[in-house]
Design a protein around this motif. Structure first.
Motif, mmCIF file in Angstrom:
data_model
loop_
_atom_site.group_PDB
_atom_site.id
_atom_site.type_symbol
_atom_site.label_atom_id
_atom_site.label_comp_id
_atom_site.label_asym_id
_atom_site.label_seq_id
_atom_site.Cartn_x
_atom_site.Cartn_y
_atom_site.Cartn_z
ATOM 1 N N MET A 23 0.851 -1.200 0.000
ATOM 2 C CA MET A 23 0.000 0.000 0.000
ATOM 3 C C MET A 23 0.884 1.245 0.000
ATOM 4 S SD MET A 23 -2.795 -0.855 2.980
ATOM 5 C CE MET A 23 -3.598 -2.444 3.125
ATOM 6 N N CYS A 24 0.387 2.288 -0.643
ATOM 7 C CA CYS A 24 1.030 3.592 -0.523
ATOM 8 C C CYS A 24 0.005 4.676 -0.816
ATOM 9 C CB CYS A 24 2.239 3.718 -1.461
ATOM 10 S SG CYS A 24 1.827 3.898 -3.200
ATOM 11 N N VAL A 25 0.288 5.883 -0.311
ATOM 12 C CA VAL A 25 -0.568 7.044 -0.546
ATOM 13 C C VAL A 25 0.262 8.070 -1.304
ATOM 14 C CG1 VAL A 25 -1.853 8.937 0.506
ATOM 15 C CG2 VAL A 25 -1.972 6.634 1.499
ATOM 16 N N LEU A 26 -0.264 8.531 -2.439
ATOM 17 C CA LEU A 26 0.387 9.535 -3.278
ATOM 18 C C LEU A 26 -0.440 10.818 -3.217
ATOM 19 C CD1 LEU A 26 1.067 7.196 -6.338
ATOM 20 C CD2 LEU A 26 2.740 7.915 -4.632
ATOM 21 N N GLN A 27 0.201 11.952 -2.988
ATOM 22 C CA GLN A 27 -0.508 13.219 -2.851
ATOM 23 C C GLN A 27 -0.242 14.121 -4.052
ATOM 24 O OE1 GLN A 27 0.821 14.783 0.927
ATOM 25 N NE2 GLN A 27 -0.946 13.910 2.011
ATOM 26 N N GLY A 28 -1.315 14.808 -4.457
ATOM 27 C CA GLY A 28 -1.189 15.818 -5.493
ATOM 28 C C GLY A 28 -1.028 15.243 -6.890
ATOM 29 N N GLU A 29 -1.069 16.157 -7.875
ATOM 30 C CA GLU A 29 -1.012 15.704 -9.258
ATOM 31 C C GLU A 29 0.387 15.259 -9.675
ATOM 32 O OE1 GLU A 29 -1.563 18.851 -12.189
ATOM 33 O OE2 GLU A 29 -1.684 20.261 -10.512
ATOM 34 N N ARG A 30 1.411 15.557 -8.844
ATOM 35 C CA ARG A 30 2.760 15.067 -9.149
ATOM 36 C C ARG A 30 3.023 13.719 -8.482
ATOM 37 N NH1 ARG A 30 7.385 18.759 -7.904
ATOM 38 N NH2 ARG A 30 8.404 17.463 -9.501
ATOM 39 N N HIS A 31 2.060 13.247 -7.706
ATOM 40 C CA HIS A 31 2.128 11.921 -7.079
ATOM 41 C C HIS A 31 3.318 11.827 -6.132
ATOM 42 C CE1 HIS A 31 -0.761 11.217 -10.207
ATOM 43 N NE2 HIS A 31 0.151 11.238 -11.161
ATOM 44 N N VAL A 32 3.249 12.618 -5.059
ATOM 45 C CA VAL A 32 4.303 12.645 -4.044
ATOM 46 C C VAL A 32 3.989 11.564 -2.994
ATOM 47 C CG1 VAL A 32 5.413 14.013 -2.242
ATOM 48 C CG2 VAL A 32 4.725 15.094 -4.404
ATOM 49 N N GLY A 51 8.063 11.675 0.609
ATOM 50 C CA GLY A 51 8.316 13.070 0.256
ATOM 51 C C GLY A 51 8.841 13.236 -1.154
ATOM 52 N N GLY A 52 9.136 12.145 -1.808
ATOM 53 C CA GLY A 52 9.655 12.217 -3.165
ATOM 54 C C GLY A 52 8.566 12.090 -4.206
ATOM 55 N N VAL A 53 8.815 12.647 -5.383
ATOM 56 C CA VAL A 53 7.893 12.536 -6.521
ATOM 57 C C VAL A 53 8.104 11.170 -7.174
ATOM 58 C CG1 VAL A 53 7.262 13.499 -8.769
ATOM 59 C CG2 VAL A 53 7.911 15.020 -6.872
ATOM 60 N N LEU A 54 7.006 10.509 -7.473
ATOM 61 C CA LEU A 54 7.095 9.157 -8.017
ATOM 62 C C LEU A 54 7.996 9.097 -9.246
ATOM 63 C CD1 LEU A 54 4.555 6.384 -8.281
ATOM 64 C CD2 LEU A 54 5.437 7.230 -10.445
ATOM 65 N N ALA A 55 7.880 10.053 -10.138
ATOM 66 C CA ALA A 55 8.679 10.053 -11.363
ATOM 67 C C ALA A 55 10.172 10.174 -11.077
ATOM 68 C CB ALA A 55 8.236 11.180 -12.288
ATOM 69 N N ASP A 56 10.524 10.760 -9.924
ATOM 70 C CA ASP A 56 11.934 10.922 -9.571
ATOM 71 C C ASP A 56 12.495 9.691 -8.867
ATOM 72 O OD1 ASP A 56 11.859 13.477 -10.641
ATOM 73 O OD2 ASP A 56 11.401 14.416 -8.699
ATOM 74 N N VAL A 57 11.709 9.108 -7.951
ATOM 75 C CA VAL A 57 12.243 8.005 -7.138
ATOM 76 C C VAL A 57 12.017 6.640 -7.793
ATOM 77 C CG1 VAL A 57 12.024 9.292 -4.998
ATOM 78 C CG2 VAL A 57 10.128 7.855 -5.756
ATOM 79 N N LEU A 58 11.039 6.546 -8.707
ATOM 80 C CA LEU A 58 10.793 5.299 -9.447
ATOM 81 C C LEU A 58 10.749 5.602 -10.948
ATOM 82 C CD1 LEU A 58 7.997 3.577 -7.299
ATOM 83 C CD2 LEU A 58 10.394 2.925 -7.436
ATOM 84 N N PRO A 59 11.822 6.082 -11.518
ATOM 85 C CA PRO A 59 11.778 6.508 -12.928
ATOM 86 C C PRO A 59 11.477 5.366 -13.895
ATOM 87 C CG PRO A 59 14.052 6.430 -12.139
ATOM 88 C CD PRO A 59 13.175 6.265 -10.930
ATOM 89 N N GLU A 60 11.803 4.127 -13.489
ATOM 90 C CA GLU A 60 11.607 3.013 -14.426
ATOM 91 C C GLU A 60 10.138 2.716 -14.712
ATOM 92 O OE1 GLU A 60 12.519 0.920 -10.374
ATOM 93 O OE2 GLU A 60 12.894 2.827 -11.387
ATOM 94 N N VAL A 61 9.214 3.241 -13.864
ATOM 95 C CA VAL A 61 7.800 2.952 -14.111
ATOM 96 C C VAL A 61 7.205 3.865 -15.180
ATOM 97 C CG1 VAL A 61 7.553 2.166 -11.728
ATOM 98 C CG2 VAL A 61 6.853 4.498 -12.333
#
Length: 559
Positions: A23-32, A51-61
């Motif tokens: 499970m995880c919770v992502l906030q905002g349109e940048r998916h933090v 606290g990280g943006v999904l695109a930055d911490v999981l770029p492979e997705v």
């Protein structure tokens, strides 16, 4: 009460972190990332994400489309649900991408004004289950010895052929293969089969389908192929096998191939199913003409004479039933965990025909003919009648705490009158309790008409008769069939049992069958327990019962 709120919050956080699914919770349109539980970290690898943006911490997705899915859910408010989705993750820092499979749900989170503020992601890592399902599906569609498609998969593909045509059906048989098996043993025979299969496979093009459909029999579908082109393929295959000279057990063998050809798919040609029968007949005719040749068949040629010869097996069977020359043997099925609980003795009933010279004729000489020419239902009824008569003669005391497993074709089980026939036998033989009978149905026959078979099963289960699924794994496309078939026993195909000692994956496959069967409250029986070395391994795997020459050879019953 207010001072309990922090404790409750802490308890909820602990439950969240320890939940078995990720499970995880992502906030905002940048998916933090705002929250993530332990299972999520186990999936992605232990990297810092809060606290990280999904695109930055999981770029492979990103290139795998998961960011697009999140954006769509955030934009539209429509949840996303996916099953066994492939995902590649860099789970080790600077490591290679690792393939996983996940069940995944993206659910929008809303504030008091119903505005979307984030996304709740949850799911399960189903990699092991998915890979096991893929492995079992492969085993279900492929011959365990050669790796070619098996008969069931071939039949499915044959039935799926469109009517545009012409399509060529080739039936291939290794000449004199029985001599190799009988004289040099099955290990030599298997080695020759493997080398022949590899040689044939080398000539299979992308749109061809090659299958092993019997001991030394293969079949091929060639779409959009006329007679002349099919003959060319047949001659190439024949020449390849003739030049092969396989080596097995330190010996070289000479091999040749007889090929039957039939065409289907055009207006005046046979249906695909009819074409397979015609190709089979043509193959036999090629053998009669001297072997190592190809023979084209149609519904109007010499194959009629061959079919009459093929009917010999049916004639033998009809005469045996008429003259009561079908004799019964029984082989005990032993518990692999004796002493754990008191259980009835189990026996499988095996049919033989007493020849004119007094010798025994085994099922391989008459069962295929019975199935091919529609005599199997009559044979099943005759055997069942003899079993009931034998048990009636023994009386209640003579067969107390016993159960007799009787083989029945799926065709017979699906026939409308079978349940009434069995109920009639129970009425005519009042000493025979329904609990003494367990009908075995081969899976390939049963699942060709699952609905009809299950209806009959349920009706007979209602009066106390039990059922076993025979040869499990030899042609089953999915474990899901077990959810529909009301069986109490699963008999694991002998090829898988023998594979425990010869193949790295053998024990794992049998263990998977056992686990699924036990979850569904079914007991398992290992077939073809031919060597004592198998017994402790089967016991460790958790198989309930064993049957085979290492435990007991069949013995005559019924006088």
């Amino acid at each position: 009460m207010p001072d309990l709120i922090p404790e409750e919050m802490e308890r909820l956080h602990r439950l969240f972190r320890a939940a078995p699914g990720f499970m995880c919770v992502l906030q905002g349109e940048r998916h933090v990332f705002a929250l993530a539980n332990d299972a999520y970290y186990q999936l992605i690898g232990h990297r810092s994400i809060i606290g990280g943006v999904l695109a930055d911490v999981l770029p492979e997705v990103i290139w795998q489309g998961f960011l697009d899915k999140l954006d769509r859910v955030y934009r539209t408010g429509e949840p996303f649900v996916g099953r066994a989705i492939p995902i590649q993750l860099q789970r080790i820092p600077s490591g290679e991408l690792e393939q996983r499979y996940i069940d995944l749900t993206y659910q929008p989170l809303r504030d008091h004004d119903e505005q979307i503020t984030g996304i709740f992601a949850q799911g399960h890592d189903v990699t092991e289950a998915h890979e096991l399902a893929q492995k079992l599906a492969y085993q279900a569609a492929h011959d365990p010895l050669t790796g070619l498609y098996n008969r069931r998969e071939f039949t499915n593909r044959l039935e799926a052929l469109d009517g545009s045509g012409p399509h060529a059906i080739l039936y291939l048989d290794i000449d004199h293969f029985k001599i190799i098996n009988d004289r040099y043993g099955h290990s030599a025979g298997d080695a020759v089969l493997l080398q022949v299969a590899d040689a044939l496979r080398a000539h299979v093009e992308d749109d061809h389908l090659l299958a092993r459909i019997g001991g030394d029999e293969f079949a091929m579908i060639i779409p959009d192929c006329d007679t002349d082109a099919a003959l060319n393929v047949a001659h190439r295959l024949r020449a390849t096998v003739q030049d092969l000279h396989p080596v097995a057990c330190g010996r070289h063998y000479s091999t040749s191939l007889s090929v039957g050809i039939a065409i289907c798919g055009q207006r005046d040609e046979a249906t695909p199913k009819e074409a397979l029968g015609l190709a089979d007949s043509a193959c036999y005719l090629a053998k009669e003409k001297g072997r190592n040749r190809a023979q084209v068949s149609s519904s109007t040629d010499e194959e009629i004479s061959l079919r009459r010869r093929d009917m010999d097996g049916t004639t033998l069977l009809a005469e045996a039933i008429e003259k009561d020359q079908v004799v019964l043997h029984a082989q005990q099925i032993f518990s692999l965990h004796p002493g754990e609980q008191k259980e009835p003795k189990f026996f499988e009933v095996l049919a033989r025909i007493r020849g004119q010279d007094g010798s025994l004729i085994f099922p391989g000489a008459f069962i295929p003919a019975a199935e091919r020419y529609g005599a199997v239902e009559r044979l099943d009824h005759h055997i069942i009648g003899k079993v009931f008569a034998h048990l009636q003669k023994l009386g209640l005391e003579g067969c107390d705490s016993a159960c007799y497993f009787v083989n029945v074709s799926g065709i017979t089980l699906a026939s409308p009158g079978f349940a009434s026939f069995v109920e009639g036998q129970l009425t005519a033989n009042p000493e025979v309790s329904p609990s003494l009978i367990c009908f075995e149905v081969t899976e390939t026959a049963a699942i060709s008409n699952v609905r009809g078979v299950c209806e009959t099963m349920n009706k007979l289960i209602g009066v106390g008769i039990r059922f076993a699924l025979d040869d499990f794994g030899s042609g089953l496309s999915s474990f899901a069939y077990l959810q529909d078939m009301p069986v109490q026993f699963v008999k694991i195909d002998g090829e898988f049992i023998k594979g425990i000692l010869t193949k790295p994956t053998g024990a794992a496959i049998v263990e998977a069958v056992v686990k699924v069967a036990h979850i569904m409250n079914m007991q398992t029986i290992a077939e073809s327990v031919e060597v004592t070395e198998l017994i402790p391994q089967l016991r460790n795997i958790g198989v309930d019962y064993g049957q085979g020459f290492a435990l007991q050879r069949p013995a005559p019953i019924g006088g």
